[in-house]
Structures are given as C-alpha cells and as structure tokens.
Design a protein around this motif. Structure first.
Motif, PDB file in Angstrom:
ATOM      1  N   GLY A   1      31.006  43.371  40.210  1.00  9.37           N
ATOM      2  CA  GLY A   1      31.163  44.821  39.737  1.00  9.37           C
ATOM      3  C   GLY A   1      29.979  45.788  39.490  1.00  9.37           C
TER       4      GLY A   1
ATOM      5  N   CYS B   1      36.529  52.244  37.407  1.00  8.03           N
ATOM      6  CA  CYS B   1      36.022  50.989  37.061  1.00  8.03           C
ATOM      7  C   CYS B   1      34.702  50.945  36.395  1.00  8.03           C
TER       8      CYS B   1
ATOM      9  N   PHE C   1      32.134  45.384  36.268  1.00  8.22           N
ATOM     10  CA  PHE C   1      33.030  44.124  36.265  1.00  8.22           C
ATOM     11  C   PHE C   1      33.881  44.251  34.977  1.00  8.22           C
TER      12      PHE C   1
ATOM     13  N   GLN D   1      39.888  37.371  33.386  1.00  4.11           N
ATOM     14  CA  GLN D   1      40.243  36.485  32.019  1.00  4.11           C
ATOM     15  C   GLN D   1      40.807  37.413  30.829  1.00  4.11           C
TER      16      GLN D   1
ATOM     17  N   ASP E   1      41.459  45.884  40.557  1.00  2.00           N
ATOM     18  CA  ASP E   1      40.406  44.855  40.769  1.00  2.00           C
ATOM     19  C   ASP E   1      39.725  44.799  42.216  1.00  2.00           C
TER      20      ASP E   1
ATOM     21  N   ASN F   1      29.790  43.958  29.705  1.00  3.22           N
ATOM     22  CA  ASN F   1      28.473  44.026  29.322  1.00  3.22           C
ATOM     23  C   ASN F   1      27.524  44.638  30.381  1.00  3.22           C
TER      24      ASN F   1
HETATM   25  N1  LIG Z   1      32.493  43.934  24.581  1.00  5.07           N
HETATM   26  C1  LIG Z   1      32.827  42.428  24.253  1.00  5.07           C
HETATM   27  O1  LIG Z   1      33.113  42.077  23.098  1.00  5.07           O
HETATM   28  C2  LIG Z   1      32.985  41.535  25.343  1.00  5.07           C
HETATM   29  C3  LIG Z   1      32.687  41.582  26.659  1.00  5.07           C
HETATM   30  N2  LIG Z   1      32.860  40.877  27.618  1.00  5.07           N
HETATM   31  C4  LIG Z   1      32.595  41.385  29.076  1.00  5.07           C
HETATM   32  O2  LIG Z   1      33.608  41.879  29.553  1.00  5.07           O
HETATM   33  C5  LIG Z   1      33.708  41.498  30.824  1.00  5.07           C
HETATM   34  C6  LIG Z   1      34.890  40.961  31.530  1.00  5.07           C
HETATM   35  O3  LIG Z   1      35.224  39.538  30.965  1.00  5.07           O
HETATM   36  P1  LIG Z   1      36.070  38.770  31.815  1.00  5.07           P
HETATM   37  O4  LIG Z   1      37.448  39.355  32.016  1.00  5.07           O
HETATM   38  O5  LIG Z   1      36.017  37.485  31.037  1.00  5.07           O
HETATM   39  O6  LIG Z   1      35.424  38.524  33.542  1.00  5.07           O
HETATM   40  P2  LIG Z   1      36.104  38.004  34.595  1.00  5.07           P
HETATM   41  O7  LIG Z   1      34.977  37.709  35.593  1.00  5.07           O
HETATM   42  O8  LIG Z   1      37.160  36.880  34.416  1.00  5.07           O
HETATM   43  O9  LIG Z   1      36.926  39.185  35.156  1.00  5.07           O
HETATM   44  C7  LIG Z   1      36.231  40.305  35.513  1.00  5.07           C
HETATM   45  C8  LIG Z   1      37.159  41.006  36.624  1.00  5.07           C
HETATM   46  O10 LIG Z   1      36.437  42.011  37.246  1.00  5.07           O
HETATM   47  C9  LIG Z   1      36.571  42.193  38.748  1.00  5.07           C
HETATM   48  N3  LIG Z   1      35.812  42.941  39.073  1.00  5.07           N
HETATM   49  C10 LIG Z   1      34.630  42.697  39.899  1.00  5.07           C
HETATM   50  N4  LIG Z   1      33.791  43.901  40.216  1.00  5.07           N
HETATM   51  C11 LIG Z   1      34.884  44.752  40.512  1.00  5.07           C
HETATM   52  C12 LIG Z   1      34.889  46.204  40.532  1.00  5.07           C
HETATM   53  N5  LIG Z   1      33.729  46.835  41.244  1.00  5.07           N
HETATM   54  N6  LIG Z   1      36.274  46.849  40.255  1.00  5.07           N
HETATM   55  C13 LIG Z   1      37.046  46.333  39.540  1.00  5.07           C
HETATM   56  N7  LIG Z   1      36.944  45.027  39.405  1.00  5.07           N
HETATM   57  C14 LIG Z   1      35.982  44.282  39.399  1.00  5.07           C
HETATM   58  C15 LIG Z   1      36.624  40.911  39.025  1.00  5.07           C
HETATM   59  O11 LIG Z   1      37.173  40.664  40.420  1.00  5.07           O
HETATM   60  C16 LIG Z   1      37.455  39.921  37.873  1.00  5.07           C
HETATM   61  O12 LIG Z   1      38.598  39.927  38.186  1.00  5.07           O
HETATM   62  C17 LIG Z   1      32.284  41.099  31.375  1.00  5.07           C
HETATM   63  O13 LIG Z   1      31.418  41.886  31.578  1.00  5.07           O
HETATM   64  C18 LIG Z   1      32.051  40.137  29.853  1.00  5.07           C
HETATM   65  O14 LIG Z   1      30.740  39.946  29.754  1.00  5.07           O
HETATM   66  C19 LIG Z   1      33.537  39.705  27.348  1.00  5.07           C
HETATM   67  C20 LIG Z   1      33.861  39.466  25.953  1.00  5.07           C
HETATM   68  C21 LIG Z   1      33.668  40.402  25.151  1.00  5.07           C
END
Ligand SMILES: NC(=O)C1=CN([C@@H]2O[C@H](COP(=O)(O)OP(=O)(O)OC[C@H]3O[C@@H](n4cnc5c(N)ncnc54)[C@H](O)[C@@H]3O)[C@@H](O)[C@H]2O)C=CC1
Ligand SMILES: O=C([O-])CC(=O)C(=O)O
Length: 391
Positions: free
Chosen positions: A18, A62, A65, A92, A119, A190
């Motif tokens: 991402g 996008c 990630f 997730q 994605d 993030n």
């Molecule tokens: N602001 C907040 O309160 C919070 C932020 N986060 C952040 O949210 C983000 C996502 O977390 P999760 O869903 O747990 O991560 P994850 O890793 O389970 O899912 C991320 C998804 O993004 C996809 N992805 C990667 N590169 C991409 C692109 N160029 N274009 C489209 N999709 C792409 C991946 O294939 C994956 O399916 C992380 O950066 C995490 O640190 C997580 C929890 C709280």
C-alpha cells in the motif's frame, strides 16, 4: 432483469503494502473493476457487459494500504444510492466495515449503497470471497457491488517508499481526477493524519475540508474507559476529546467531558474524582491501546477500527446531536495554538455534512503541554512526508 455484470476496465495501479497508488492519469480515464452484482427487487441473476461511459461519475481512491470510505452525495434525492469506496477492503478492517456499511449502520437502513471494494491484484481471490459473503448476507441496503483491482508496481518503488515513509500523493491525484468534488474521504491507514494531509495536497480541486483522518477509535476507547470506571453505559459519557495525532502522542482529554450519573449530567472529572488517574493511567491506556491489542491478538484492531470508521462517517452524514461533539482529524486552522496546515484531531460538531471545530474550550497548562507535543510530531511527520513526495 440483468443483474450480474463482469467486466474489466483500467483505472488505477497500486502496490503491495500500500505504499503507492498510481492511477493511469496520462492514459485512459477509466478503471479496472468488476461489477459483481446489482440487486433488484426480484434478485434474479444474469450476465452482461457494460461500457465505461456508464461509470463516469464513479470515483475511487486508495489511501495507502488503508481503508477509506468515500461517499458521493450531492443533491441527494430520497433513496438515491450512496456510492461508497473502501480500499484495502480484503483486509481485516475491511471485513468488518463492509458489513457495517452494507447493513445500513452508516448511512441509514433506508439508504441504498453502491459498494466499491478495492484491493491489490493478489487479494482478488480473498476480495471475491468477501463479495460472496456480502451477497450471501442479502443486505437490503446493498444495491450494487463492484470489485476493483489495483495493479502491481515494481518492488523497487515499493521498497523506496516503504523505507522513506508513505506518500499517498498519487492517490490524491486519482481523487482529483475522478471523484466528485463533494466526496468525503476518511483515511484510516497509518499514519492516518499525515496520509490524509498528503492525499488532500494532491487533490487540489477537492476542498480540503472533505479530507479527514480517523481518531474516532481513540475517542471510543476513551469513552469506554470512562464508562467502565464509572459503571455507567457508554452512551452516558459524551464530549471526550482526542487532540492531535493518531499515535502515542495523542492527548485523550476529559476536561470537557460529561457523564450522566443517576440521571444528572456531571463533569467527568467530578464523577471520577481521581485526577491522578485521569492525568496518568487513563491517558497512557488510551495512547497505548492499539499496541496492547496488537500484543494480545497478534493483529491490529480491526472490529473496533471498523466500528470507529462507521461512527466517523455516520456522524459526518447524519450530523452530531445538539450539545455533543466528537473527535476527528481535520485541517488545523491554528485553533488552540495548534500548528496550521497539519491534520490535527479536534473536537468537532457536524452539520449539513460540514465539520466545525468546537471553539472556546479552556486549555490549561497541562493540556497545552500535551497539545504541543502531538502538534510537534505532526509537523515532523508532515515535513518528512512532503520531502519524500518531492523526490
Ligand atoms: N486510524 C486508526 O485508528 C487505525 C488504523 N489502522 C490502520 O489501518 C490500516 C489497515 O489495517 P488492516 O485492515 O488491519 O490491514 P490489513 O493488512 O488486514 O489490510 C490491508 C489491505 O490493504 C490492501 N492493500 C495494500 N496495498 C493496497 C493498494 N495499493 N491498494 C489497495 N489495497 C491495498 C492489502 O492487500 C490488504 O488487503 C493499517 O494501516 C492500520 O495500521 C488500524 C487500526 C486503527
Ligand atoms: O497500529 C495499528 O495498526 C493499530 C492502530 O493504529 C490502533 O489500533 O490504534
């Protein structure tokens, strides 16, 4: 009635992890996607191909990630579908958020939604499974479902961007080119505040007020901590503030929060009667909650992050009730002596799909010190990200 569509059109390229998103800005103004289904009243199924021209008003971004909900609305007629794009939808957070949006928890159970789930290429199989499940949920609000695929970029670029920090500039360009100017963008990935800032910078035709970063999870965490401490329902705790960055420098502040105890509204400080805890463990617990969840789950917060994203977009769409404010990462105008031009989490009210920073709250020396720390961090992040974008 034909309700199953499957076609491909180029639109965006992204990269695993991402760190990059590269739209075909110089190429054709169209996108790579698969429309999986449209529900109609009789929910029958058939196949057809559509032309690109039918989707001129579709917009996709996008943000890293991350996961972002993007909605169009304008002069919304009753029952006009809201178009929502969730990037990183196979991840997730996406897994929970897609259901929440589809169930009507965000835009209302009477508002149809058109879901665009995006994605990277290797995740298309997983995303297809998510789409199958959404279909199987038979959610009345989900009118159409699109699966969008980004394309891989060389890993060299990925490495550079990974090491140098994240720069969602190209994603902003994609929004600039394809989104409605009224699009509302929530950046969760993030570093959420700085990603939102950079994305907005590269989408100059879209008002910067339409970009936001998620600090609602921190807000909800703080609300839950107070409700548990007082033994009252979460709904009886309001006006908590998360100031600053979605990081461990954030300042969870209950100086202006109200608790309803035995039918009476009282300041949280008076209800808790333990300022050492409120100025100590309470703050650090909220600041470090994300890390604690990661340690326990070996995965970052997802269900609660999706709920927070839903709350954030829900309030933006429906407005905040009179007398209530929430926390949202928005462009700082320098309010409360914060650095201008960073995406800073403030107390905001929402009305007519506009946010307004709550003004006039007294800030004591303790709070000012905390605001300064998190503001400094946001300036450093911004400068680092802008330097990367220049390269
Ligand atoms: N602001 C907040 O309160 C919070 C932020 N986060 C952040 O949210 C983000 C996502 O977390 P999760 O869903 O747990 O991560 P994850 O890793 O389970 O899912 C991320 C998804 O993004 C996809 N992805 C990667 N590169 C991409 C692109 N160029 N274009 C489209 N999709 C792409 C991946 O294939 C994956 O399916 C992380 O950066 C995490 O640190 C997580 C929890 C709280
Ligand atoms: O660092 C992460 O991915 C998790 C996170 O932001 C949080 O739970 O607040």
């Amino acid at each position: 009635m034909k309700i199953f569509f499957r076609y491909l059109v180029r639109y965006v390229e992204g990269v695993h992890n991402g760190r990059i998103f590269k739209p075909f800005l110089k190429k054709k103004d169209h996108m790579e996607k698969q429309k999986l289904f449209t529900f109609t009243s009789n929910q029958s199924l058939s196949l057809t191909r559509l032309s690109d021209s039918m989707h001129k008003n579709l917009f996709v971004i996008c943000i890293d990630f991350a996961l972002n909900a993007i909605t169009t609305h304008g002069k919304t007629k009753k029952a006009e579908p809201v178009k929502v794009c969730i990037t990183g939808a196979a991840g997730q957070i996406g897994y929970s958020l897609v259901y929440m949006v589809g169930s009507g928890a965000v835009f209302g159970t009477n508002t149809p939604v058109v879901l665009h789930l995006l994605d990277i290429a290797p995740m298309m199989g997983v995303l297809n499974g998510v789409c199958m499940e959404i279909s199987d949920c038979a959610l009345p609000c989900v009118r159409e479902l699109y699966l969008l695929m980004t394309q891989q970029l060389p890993s060299k670029i990925l490495m550079q961007l990974f090491l140098l920090g994240q720069c969602p500039a190209k994603k902003g360009q994609a929004l600039d080119q394809h989104a409605k100017k009224s699009v509302k963008v929530l950046v969760v990935g993030n570093p959420a505040n700085t990603n939102a800032l950079i994305c907005s910078k590269y989408a100059p035709s879209i008002p910067k007020e339409n970009f936001s970063a998620m600090t609602r999870l921190d807000h909800n965490r703080a609300q839950a901590q107070i409700s548990q401490r007082l033994g009252i329902p979460v709904a009886d705790v309001k006006n908590i503030i998360i100031w600053g960055n979605h990081s461990s420098t954030q300042f969870p502040d209950v100086s202006h929060a109200i608790a309803t105890v035995e039918g009476k509204d009282v300041p949280v400080y008076d209800a808790v009667k333990d300022s050492d805890w409120l100025k100590g463990d309470f703050i650090t617990t909220v600041q470090k909650r994300g890390a604690a969840v990661i340690q326990a789950r070996k995965l970052s917060s997802a269900m609660s992050a999706a709920k927070a994203a839903s709350d954030h977009m829900h309030d933006w769409w429906h407005s905040t009730p009179e007398g209530k404010f929430v926390s949202m990462g928005v462009f700082s105008d320098g309010s409360y002596n914060t650095p201008e031009g960073v995406m800073f989490s403030f107390p905001v009210t929402l009305k007519n799909k506009q946010w307004t920073i709550v003004q006039g709250l007294p800030i004591d020396q303790f709070a000012q010190g905390k605001l300064d720390i998190t503001g400094k961090e946001l300036c450093e992040e911004r400068d680092e990200a802008l330097a990367v974008c220049k390269e």
